[in-house]
Design a protein around this motif. Structure first.
Motif, PDB file in Angstrom:
ATOM      1  N   GLU A 132      47.098  23.072  43.645  1.00 31.83           N
ATOM      2  CA  GLU A 132      47.501  23.175  42.244  1.00 31.83           C
ATOM      3  C   GLU A 132      46.305  22.995  41.322  1.00 31.83           C
ATOM      4  O   GLU A 132      46.185  23.675  40.297  1.00 31.83           O
ATOM      5  N   TYR A 133      45.407  22.088  41.681  1.00 32.98           N
ATOM      6  CA  TYR A 133      44.211  21.883  40.869  1.00 32.98           C
ATOM      7  C   TYR A 133      43.276  23.086  40.963  1.00 32.98           C
ATOM      8  O   TYR A 133      42.620  23.447  39.988  1.00 32.98           O
ATOM      9  N   VAL A 134      43.206  23.684  42.148  1.00 26.17           N
ATOM     10  CA  VAL A 134      42.393  24.896  42.293  1.00 26.17           C
ATOM     11  C   VAL A 134      42.942  25.986  41.382  1.00 26.17           C
ATOM     12  O   VAL A 134      42.190  26.702  40.706  1.00 26.17           O
ATOM     13  N   GLN A 135      44.262  26.129  41.348  1.00 27.21           N
ATOM     14  CA  GLN A 135      44.876  27.124  40.472  1.00 27.21           C
ATOM     15  C   GLN A 135      44.586  26.817  39.009  1.00 27.21           C
ATOM     16  O   GLN A 135      44.247  27.713  38.231  1.00 27.21           O
ATOM     17  N   ALA A 136      44.731  25.552  38.629  1.00 27.21           N
ATOM     18  CA  ALA A 136      44.482  25.158  37.240  1.00 27.21           C
ATOM     19  C   ALA A 136      43.033  25.444  36.843  1.00 27.21           C
ATOM     20  O   ALA A 136      42.765  25.958  35.752  1.00 27.21           O
ATOM     21  N   GLY A 137      42.096  25.096  37.734  1.00 31.47           N
ATOM     22  CA  GLY A 137      40.689  25.373  37.450  1.00 31.47           C
ATOM     23  C   GLY A 137      40.402  26.856  37.394  1.00 31.47           C
ATOM     24  O   GLY A 137      39.641  27.327  36.536  1.00 31.47           O
ATOM     25  N   GLY A 138      41.007  27.625  38.290  1.00 32.69           N
ATOM     26  CA  GLY A 138      40.808  29.066  38.294  1.00 32.69           C
ATOM     27  C   GLY A 138      41.322  29.714  37.020  1.00 32.69           C
ATOM     28  O   GLY A 138      40.687  30.644  36.476  1.00 32.69           O
ATOM     29  N   MET A 139      42.448  29.238  36.519  1.00 33.44           N
ATOM     30  CA  MET A 139      42.985  29.775  35.270  1.00 33.44           C
ATOM     31  C   MET A 139      42.069  29.448  34.095  1.00 33.44           C
ATOM     32  O   MET A 139      41.867  30.263  33.194  1.00 33.44           O
ATOM     33  N   ALA A 140      41.500  28.245  34.107  1.00 38.84           N
ATOM     34  CA  ALA A 140      40.559  27.866  33.050  1.00 38.84           C
ATOM     35  C   ALA A 140      39.327  28.757  33.078  1.00 38.84           C
ATOM     36  O   ALA A 140      38.811  29.172  32.024  1.00 38.84           O
ATOM     37  N   MET A 141      38.841  29.076  34.279  1.00 39.93           N
ATOM     38  CA  MET A 141      37.686  29.961  34.404  1.00 39.93           C
ATOM     39  C   MET A 141      38.015  31.369  33.917  1.00 39.93           C
ATOM     40  O   MET A 141      37.208  32.024  33.248  1.00 39.93           O
ATOM     41  N   GLY A 142      39.208  31.854  34.237  1.00 37.97           N
ATOM     42  CA  GLY A 142      39.611  33.176  33.783  1.00 37.97           C
ATOM     43  C   GLY A 142      39.636  33.271  32.273  1.00 37.97           C
ATOM     44  O   GLY A 142      39.191  34.265  31.688  1.00 37.97           O
ATOM     45  N   ARG A 143      40.139  32.240  31.627  1.00 39.72           N
ATOM     46  CA  ARG A 143      40.161  32.234  30.158  1.00 39.72           C
ATOM     47  C   ARG A 143      38.749  32.167  29.589  1.00 39.72           C
ATOM     48  O   ARG A 143      38.453  32.785  28.557  1.00 39.72           O
ATOM     49  N   ALA A 144      37.864  31.426  30.259  1.00 36.14           N
ATOM     50  CA  ALA A 144      36.472  31.341  29.799  1.00 36.14           C
ATOM     51  C   ALA A 144      35.788  32.707  29.884  1.00 36.14           C
ATOM     52  O   ALA A 144      34.989  33.063  29.015  1.00 36.14           O
ATOM     53  N   ILE A 145      36.090  33.479  30.926  1.00 32.85           N
ATOM     54  CA  ILE A 145      35.529  34.825  31.057  1.00 32.85           C
ATOM     55  C   ILE A 145      35.934  35.674  29.856  1.00 32.85           C
ATOM     56  O   ILE A 145      35.109  36.376  29.252  1.00 32.85           O
ATOM     57  N   ASP A 146      37.205  35.613  29.487  1.00 27.50           N
ATOM     58  CA  ASP A 146      37.668  36.375  28.329  1.00 27.50           C
ATOM     59  C   ASP A 146      36.993  35.909  27.047  1.00 27.50           C
ATOM     60  O   ASP A 146      36.635  36.729  26.191  1.00 27.50           O
ATOM     61  N   ASP A 147      36.793  34.609  26.900  1.00 25.19           N
ATOM     62  CA  ASP A 147      36.128  34.087  25.703  1.00 25.19           C
ATOM     63  C   ASP A 147      34.706  34.632  25.582  1.00 25.19           C
ATOM     64  O   ASP A 147      34.244  34.962  24.481  1.00 25.19           O
TER      65      ASP A 147
ATOM     66  N   GLY B  12      25.805  35.949  37.110  1.00 30.06           N
ATOM     67  CA  GLY B  12      24.774  35.376  37.960  1.00 30.06           C
ATOM     68  C   GLY B  12      25.423  34.832  39.228  1.00 30.06           C
ATOM     69  O   GLY B  12      24.882  34.946  40.328  1.00 30.06           O
ATOM     70  N   GLU B  13      26.606  34.266  39.049  1.00 32.43           N
ATOM     71  CA  GLU B  13      27.412  33.773  40.172  1.00 32.43           C
ATOM     72  C   GLU B  13      28.871  33.813  39.767  1.00 32.43           C
ATOM     73  O   GLU B  13      29.257  33.305  38.717  1.00 32.43           O
ATOM     74  N   ASP B  14      29.671  34.470  40.594  1.00 32.43           N
ATOM     75  CA  ASP B  14      31.107  34.516  40.348  1.00 32.43           C
ATOM     76  C   ASP B  14      31.701  33.130  40.610  1.00 32.43           C
ATOM     77  O   ASP B  14      31.008  32.224  41.063  1.00 32.43           O
ATOM     78  N   VAL B  15      32.980  32.981  40.338  1.00 34.79           N
ATOM     79  CA  VAL B  15      33.633  31.679  40.452  1.00 34.79           C
ATOM     80  C   VAL B  15      33.516  31.138  41.880  1.00 34.79           C
ATOM     81  O   VAL B  15      33.890  31.811  42.848  1.00 34.79           O
ATOM     82  N   VAL B  16      32.986  29.933  41.998  1.00 31.34           N
ATOM     83  CA  VAL B  16      32.847  29.237  43.270  1.00 31.34           C
ATOM     84  C   VAL B  16      33.730  28.003  43.239  1.00 31.34           C
ATOM     85  O   VAL B  16      33.749  27.264  42.241  1.00 31.34           O
ATOM     86  N   THR B  17      34.474  27.771  44.315  1.00 34.20           N
ATOM     87  CA  THR B  17      35.364  26.603  44.403  1.00 34.20           C
ATOM     88  C   THR B  17      34.929  25.695  45.545  1.00 34.20           C
ATOM     89  O   THR B  17      34.675  26.164  46.652  1.00 34.20           O
ATOM     90  N   LYS B  18      34.833  24.404  45.268  1.00 33.73           N
ATOM     91  CA  LYS B  18      34.483  23.412  46.282  1.00 33.73           C
ATOM     92  C   LYS B  18      35.480  22.256  46.224  1.00 33.73           C
ATOM     93  O   LYS B  18      35.789  21.739  45.145  1.00 33.73           O
ATOM     94  N   ILE B  19      35.987  21.854  47.376  1.00 34.85           N
ATOM     95  CA  ILE B  19      36.851  20.672  47.477  1.00 34.85           C
ATOM     96  C   ILE B  19      36.143  19.683  48.395  1.00 34.85           C
ATOM     97  O   ILE B  19      35.971  19.946  49.592  1.00 34.85           O
ATOM     98  N   THR B  20      35.711  18.585  47.834  1.00 34.05           N
ATOM     99  CA  THR B  20      34.908  17.622  48.592  1.00 34.05           C
ATOM    100  C   THR B  20      35.383  16.199  48.330  1.00 34.05           C
ATOM    101  O   THR B  20      35.999  15.900  47.301  1.00 34.05           O
ATOM    102  N   GLU B  21      35.048  15.324  49.270  1.00 39.60           N
ATOM    103  CA  GLU B  21      35.365  13.911  49.138  1.00 39.60           C
ATOM    104  C   GLU B  21      34.221  13.213  48.423  1.00 39.60           C
ATOM    105  O   GLU B  21      33.057  13.387  48.779  1.00 39.60           O
TER     106      GLU B  21
END
Length: 285
Positions: free
Chosen positions: A100-115, A243-252
Motif C-alpha cells: 500500500e505504501y509502494v502504491q501511495a509513493g508511486g501515485m505521488a511520483m506520478g503526480r510530480a511528473i505531471d507537475d 535521468g532515472e525513472d522511478v526506483v522503489t526500494k524496501i529496506t530494513e
C-alpha cells in the motif's frame, strides 16, 4: 448472561486498506516526447526550416543553404518519497502495508511528473549552445481569457494557431480541469452535435474533440488574474527527460528500530521544444 462475555468479543478490521480519492498515475507522461538522458542537464538539438534556392544559370555555383540550428536544455531535478512501517505496527495489522505504501509513493511520483510537465508548458525555456540563452513563452501563442471559461471559439483559436505553425495534426492534446469541460457544455455556440460530443467527453465515453485528445488534470496553474491556464500541444512540442525513472526500494532501517522503509526516487526534467507546438488557453472560473 455473564458480564465476562465482552472478553470474547473479536475486534474486526477490514483486510484491505483503501486509498483515498486521488490522481493515481501520471496523465501527461504518454502525451509528451520522452528520452532517457545522463548528466545534470539534458541538451536537445533542433533544426529549423530553410528555403530552396532557384537555379538561374547553367553550370552555376552550387548554392549553400545555412541550415538553422537551435538547442534546448532541460535541467534535471531529483524527487524522493519515503515512509516507515514500525515492526510493532505491522504486528497489530491484519494486512501488510508495504504494498500500500509502494502504491501511495508511486501515485505521488506520478503526480510530480505531471507537475514538472505542466510547469514547462509556458516556462522560459533555456536555449543556446551552452544553455545561457532563454526563450520566453510568446504572447502570440496565448488565447486570451475574454472573461469566459473554455469555449468552442477558444478551442478553434488554439487549433488555428497550431495549424498556422504547420504543426502536425496527429498527436494533439489538450489538458483541462473538470470545470472547463463543464464550460463547453454551457457554451451557447456549441451545436447539437458538438453538445452530444462534449457530453460523451464529460462522461468518459470518448476522449477526443476538434482534433484534440482531452486529458484531465486538477493541477493546472492559475495566473495572477485568477484564471485557469489550460494547454494545447502537439506531442513533439514537449520533451520529458529522465535521468532515472522511478526506483522503489524496501529496506530494513536499523537506525529506526528496524522499521521497514518504503523509498521511491526519480530524476527528471522537462522543456518546451518549440513555441509553435504549444498554446496556452486562459479560462475564467
Amino acid at each position: 448472561m455473564s458480564t465476562q462475555i465482552t472478553q470474547a468479543f473479536v475486534q474486526h478490521y477490514r483486510e484491505n486498506v483503501i486509498q483515498l480519492a486521488q490522481q493515481k498515475t501520471s496523465r501527461l507522461r504518454a502525451a509528451v516526447s520522452e528520452e532517457k538522458v545522463t548528466g545534470e542537464a539534458a541538451y536537445f538539438d533542433l533544426i529549423g526550416a530553410s528555403a530552396a534556392q532557384k537555379r538561374t544559370t547553367r553550370h552555376g555555383d552550387t548554392p549553400l543553404v545555412e541550415t538553422p540550428h537551435t538547442r534546448r536544455k532541460a535541467v534535471l531535478t531529483d524527487y524522493e518519497w519515503a515512509d516507515l512501517i514500525d515492526r510493532q505496527d505491522q504486528v497489530r495489522m491484519l494486512s501488510s502495508m508495504q504494498s500500500e505504501y509502494v502504491q501511495a509513493g508511486g501515485m505521488a511520483m506520478g503526480r510530480a511528473i505531471d507537475d514538472v510537465i505542466i510547469a514547462a508548458f509556458n516556462a522560459t525555456a533555456i536555449t543556446g549552445k551552452d544553455g545561457t540563452g532563454s526563450q520566453a513563452f510568446p504572447a502570440g501563442q496565448q488565447v486570451g481569457v475574454g472573461a469566459a471559461g473554455l469555449t468552442l471559439t477558444k478551442l478553434r483559436a488554439a487549433a488555428k494557431l497550431l495549424d498556422q505553425g504547420e504543426v502536425e495534426k496527429e498527436d494533439r492534446f489538450i489538458v483541462t480541469s473538470a470545470e472547463q469541460i463543464d464550460d463547453l457544455l454551457g457554451d451557447t455556440q456549441v451545436t447539437s452535435s458538438d453538445y452530444n460530443t462534449v457530453k460523451a467527453l464529460k462522461h468518459g465515453e470518448i476522449d477526443s474533440f476538434l482534433g484534440f485528445r482531452f486529458l484531465h488534470s486538477e493541477r493546472l496553474p492559475v495566473d495572477g488574474n485568477g484564471d485557469r491556464l489550460c494547454f494545447a500541444w502537439q506531442k513533439r512540442g514537449m520533451k520529458l527527460a529522465f535521468g532515472e525513472d522511478v526506483v522503489t526500494k524496501i529496506t530494513e532501517r536499523s537506525d529506526k528500530s528496524y522499521a521497514m522503509q518504503v523509498y521511491l526516487c526519480m530524476t527528471l526534467g522537462a522543456v518546451r521544444m518549440e513555441e509553435a507546438r504549444v498554446v496556452e488557453i486562459a479560462c475564467a472560473e
